[in-house]
Design an enzyme around this catalytic site. Structure first.
Site, short mmCIF file in Angstrom:
data_model
loop_
_atom_site.label_atom_id
_atom_site.label_comp_id
_atom_site.label_asym_id
_atom_site.label_seq_id
_atom_site.Cartn_x
_atom_site.Cartn_y
_atom_site.Cartn_z
CE LYS A 156 -13.49 -14.95 -23.70
NZ LYS A 156 -13.28 -14.10 -24.65
CG ASP A 174 -12.24 -12.12 -20.18
OD1 ASP A 174 -11.78 -11.96 -19.16
OD2 ASP A 174 -13.19 -11.39 -20.84
#
Ligand code: SF4
Length: 248
Positions: A156, A174
């Site tokens: 991420k 996310d």
């Protein structure tokens, strides 16, 4: 014998039923996967009414990949309303890897409190700064694989630095991006990692860089984790609402 219906009246009726059901099938197929271009167009039109994400603010204000990297570390398991002020307090002290090393873990922890796991994150930040100086000449790498070699940096964060920090292609997934892409029916995945790979395979490249920020804003304001605001959602007619059991 001509090649006409040889199945008798039963076959004819089946064919008629099949022909009648085609429009429904077409409608179902159309709903099976939303036209992502339409979804993104509608969300972009509406986003002016939403608060910008903390990371977008950091990126817009500084355009600095180091700040984006550190702010992303702060944002993990932390609300945006906490991340933004914490990042501002830390960057008021220093905003380069070398200068960050002049601070102690305790000073960093004090500056970033109350982000989640603030003591651990302070140590992670110092480790990253040491690594950047030792292996990358003090510069944040612009490559996902290189970023993943830094302690505490996952996919991420690496994707976010590459996209928001450098404007290069990547898809930062996310919890918001994972949840909303699945609710829409655009992907069918169990983890953010699977979602990233699925999106890399089907999301047109021109949408990669902005996809995270758009969906995070959307997820914070409309398609919230619990009880999304479907009744006022700009993409309600395009959404399959997969897994949504209660909404507003
Ligand atoms: S209709 Fe509901 S579940 Fe679908 S994107 Fe909108 S808010 Fe989310």
């Amino acid at each position: 014998m001509s090649n006409v219906d040889t199945a008798g009246h039963g076959g004819y009726r089946r064919n008629v039923r099949a022909a009648r059901s085609r429009p429904d099938d077409a409608r179902r197929a159309a709903r099976a996967e939303p036209a992502i271009a339409d979804v993104i167009r509608r969300l972009r039109r509406t986003r002016g009414a939403w608060n910008p994400t903390a990371l977008a603010v950091v990126a817009d204000e500084s355009g600095d990949p180091f700040r984006v990297l550190i702010a992303c570390i702060l944002s993990l398991r932390t609300q945006d309303t906490t991340t933004g002020p914490a990042a501002a307090r830390l960057f008021a002290l220093t905003d380069t890897p070398a200068a960050m090393l002049s601070l102690t873990a305790r000073q960093i922890a004090r500056a970033i409190y109350p982000v989640g796991f603030y003591r651990t994150k302070a140590r992670v930040i110092l480790g990253i700064c040491r690594d950047l100086l030792a292996r990358f000449g003090g510069r944040v790498p612009d490559d996902i694989d290189a970023l993943l070699t830094l302690g505490g940096v996952g996919r991420k964060t690496a994707n976010l630095v590459v996209t928001v920090g450098y404007g290069k292609p990547g898809i930062c997934v996310d919890t918001h991006v994972h949840r909303i892409s699945n609710r829409l029916g655009y992907v069918r995945t169990r983890t953010p990692e699977e979602t990233e790979m699925a999106l890399r395979g089907k999301l047109p490249r021109r949408y990669w860089i902005g996809y995270n920020d758009l969906l995070v804003s959307f997820g914070q304001n409309i398609c919230t984790p619990l009880s999304p605001r479907c009744s006022t959602c700009p993409v309600q007619t395009l959404c399959r609402r997969v897994g949504v059991t209660s909404s507003r």
